[in-house]
Design an enzyme around this catalytic site. Structure first.
Site, PDB file in Angstrom:
ATOM      1  N   LYS A 154       0.939  -1.209   0.093  1.00 52.00           N
ATOM      2  CA  LYS A 154      -0.092   0.070   0.065  1.00 52.00           C
ATOM      3  C   LYS A 154       1.174   1.414   0.039  1.00 52.00           C
ATOM      4  CE  LYS A 154      -3.935   1.845   2.565  1.00 52.00           C
ATOM      5  NZ  LYS A 154      -4.869   1.321   3.596  1.00 52.00           N
ATOM      6  N   SER A 205      -9.490   1.819   2.550  1.00 47.40           N
ATOM      7  CA  SER A 205      -8.674   2.636   1.661  1.00 47.40           C
ATOM      8  C   SER A 205      -7.727   1.806   1.193  1.00 47.40           C
ATOM      9  CB  SER A 205      -7.819   3.705   2.593  1.00 47.40           C
ATOM     10  OG  SER A 205      -7.300   3.054   3.725  1.00 47.40           O
ATOM     11  N   SER A 237     -10.408  -0.913   6.749  1.00 51.42           N
ATOM     12  CA  SER A 237      -9.704  -0.614   5.596  1.00 51.42           C
ATOM     13  C   SER A 237      -9.076  -1.931   5.021  1.00 51.42           C
ATOM     14  CB  SER A 237      -8.914   0.780   5.683  1.00 51.42           C
ATOM     15  OG  SER A 237      -9.711   1.839   5.796  1.00 51.42           O
TER      16      SER A 237
END
Length: 439
Positions: A82, A155, A179
């Site tokens: 990420k 996210s 998330s």
């Protein structure tokens, strides 16, 4: 194996092919990079693809394996990170305009662990701006591999979509209110929010320092356990038998989730019972206060982190991100402190429940993937995190696994929650359930 079978094989299957000489890390990495090139224009899962470095790492893994230097199950396995995790010499943008050219000087400790395990990093995955739930227009929303007209989730949507689409074999995400688990549910993969602090968050840009968790996304709980091992330098064995286990259903009721989610959830409960497990309802006192408590912790902490940039360059934030940060400045300190006190009470309630059952279960999300990511401070955002939020407050391990498909053919997730530091057991239950579910 054909192309699809290979890119959707388990990590153990790929490892066996490497060690038998039937497949090389370089060959597999090239195939993953080709798939990223083909699908990323539609899915928008990656912000930065590090093709040249990935092939160098794959070449090193290939040479080491041929020489008998075996670093373990992740050796030569293509993974993704990420894009709020520091990577030395590779930009880490947090999907923001503010950090669009930020290049860290050193790796986050979790990246160091993955390098030591021999994993091959393909690049940095897309996310909501600063992990705050809303895509910055400079980067755009991550689209769902099951239906590109829907979100992959925020996210950690880029990580979940990359795994689900066969771009990589596992990916790292972060989870502050769901998330990891929400994108895992939307994309039909396994995603673990580990016990708080199990995976180091050093070198990971924070959203809320007391709620943030870092964890794995993979196509199965077993593969997620292997990535968790790589992130921590530990080993997580997952064999678990469902027979004789006791599961407590939390937040049960048709009013809590959409009918198609209810149908899949009830089917899973029946499968558990058929496997010899006991399933019963469990009441968690004060659970209805969790959603508000999370925001009362998250928003002030996020506002504190972003205070300087909010003062100097507020126009660089996406408008809805800026609105959420402004809410954090407006909350009284006593509200924040009361929310932190509530966390201790809620944790005690969950530990009491887990003293009577082996695990707690619920749907991961009340609905299938929507078209767009909602603001987590809005009504739809509150509904989206209804099942995931409590476990960031308590820090307990919480896993989302693919439970089935809804009436429209989109994935629906089941969430499994266990006692602190029982992450291997949680993943083991997920693996056992995955093996019991219809393919």
């Amino acid at each position: 194996m054909n192309e699809d079978s290979l890119l959707f094989a388990s990590i153990a299957e790929i490892g066996a092919l490497y060690r038998s000489g039937q497949l090389s890390p370089v060959e597999l990495t090239q195939r993953c990079l080709a798939r990223i090139a083909a699908l990323n224009p539609t899915l928008n899962a990656f912000i930065t693809v590090t093709a040249e470095q990935a092939l160098i790492e794959a070449g090193q893994a290939e040479r080491e394996l041929r020489a008998g230097h075996d670093r373990g199950p992740l050796h030569g396995i293509p993974v993704a990170l990420k894009d709020l995790i520091d990577t030395a010499g590779i930009r880490t943008t947090c999907a923001s305009r503010i950090l669009k050219n930020h290049v860290p000087a050193q790796d986050a400790p979790l990246v160091t662990h993955l390098r030591a395990a021999g994993a091959v990093s393909l690049g940095k995955t897309n996310l909501a701006e600063f992990a705050m739930g809303i895509a910055h227009p400079d980067y755009g929303q991550v689209n769902n591999p099951w239906d590109a007209g829907r979100t992959a989730g925020a996210s950690s949507g880029g990580s979940a979509a990359a795994v689900a689409a066969g771009m990589c074999f596992a990916a790292v995400g972060t989870d502050t209110g769901g998330s990891i688990r929400i994108p895992a549910s939307y994309c039909g993969v396994a995603g673990l929010k580990p016990t708080s602090g199990l995976v180091s968050a050093e070198g990971v840009f924070p959203l809320s320092w007391s709620l943030d968790h870092v964890g794995p996304l993979a196509r199965s709980s077993t593969d997620a356990a292997l990535l968790l091992g790589g992130l921590t330098g530990q080993t997580f064995q997952t064999p678990v038998d469902l027979k004789g286990r006791r599961f407590g259903i939390i937040q049960r009721g048709a009013a809590d989730f959409e009918p198609e989610v209810a149908v899949v959830f009830e089917a899973v409960c029946q499968i558990l019972e058929e496997a010899g497990a006991e399933v019963e309802d469990v009441q968690i006192p004060e659970l209805e206060l969790a959603d508000a408590a999370l925001l009362n912790v998250l928003l002030p902490e996020a506002a504190t982190i972003h205070a300087r940039w909010m003062g100097e360059r507020p126009e660089d934030y996406a408008p809805m991100t800026r609105t959420q940060l402004e809410l954090g400045f407006a909350l009284p300190s006593v509200t924040y402190l009361r929310a932190q006190q509530f966390r201790r009470r809620l944790t005690a309630h969950f530990l009491a429940a887990l003293g009577k059952v082996d695990a707690l279960i619920s749907p991961s999300v009340p609905f299938v993937a929507p078209a767009e990511d909602p603001m987590f401070t809005g009504e739809e955002g509150g509904q989206e995190g209804h099942f995931s939020v409590p476990h960031n407050l308590t820090g307990l391990p919480a896993l989302s696994v693919k439970a089935g498909l809804g009436s429209g053919g989109l994935p629906i997730g089941l969430q499994i929650i266990t006692r602190p530091h029982s992450d291997a057991f949680c993943l083991g239950l997920g693996a056992a359930l995955e093996a019991s579910l219809p393919t």
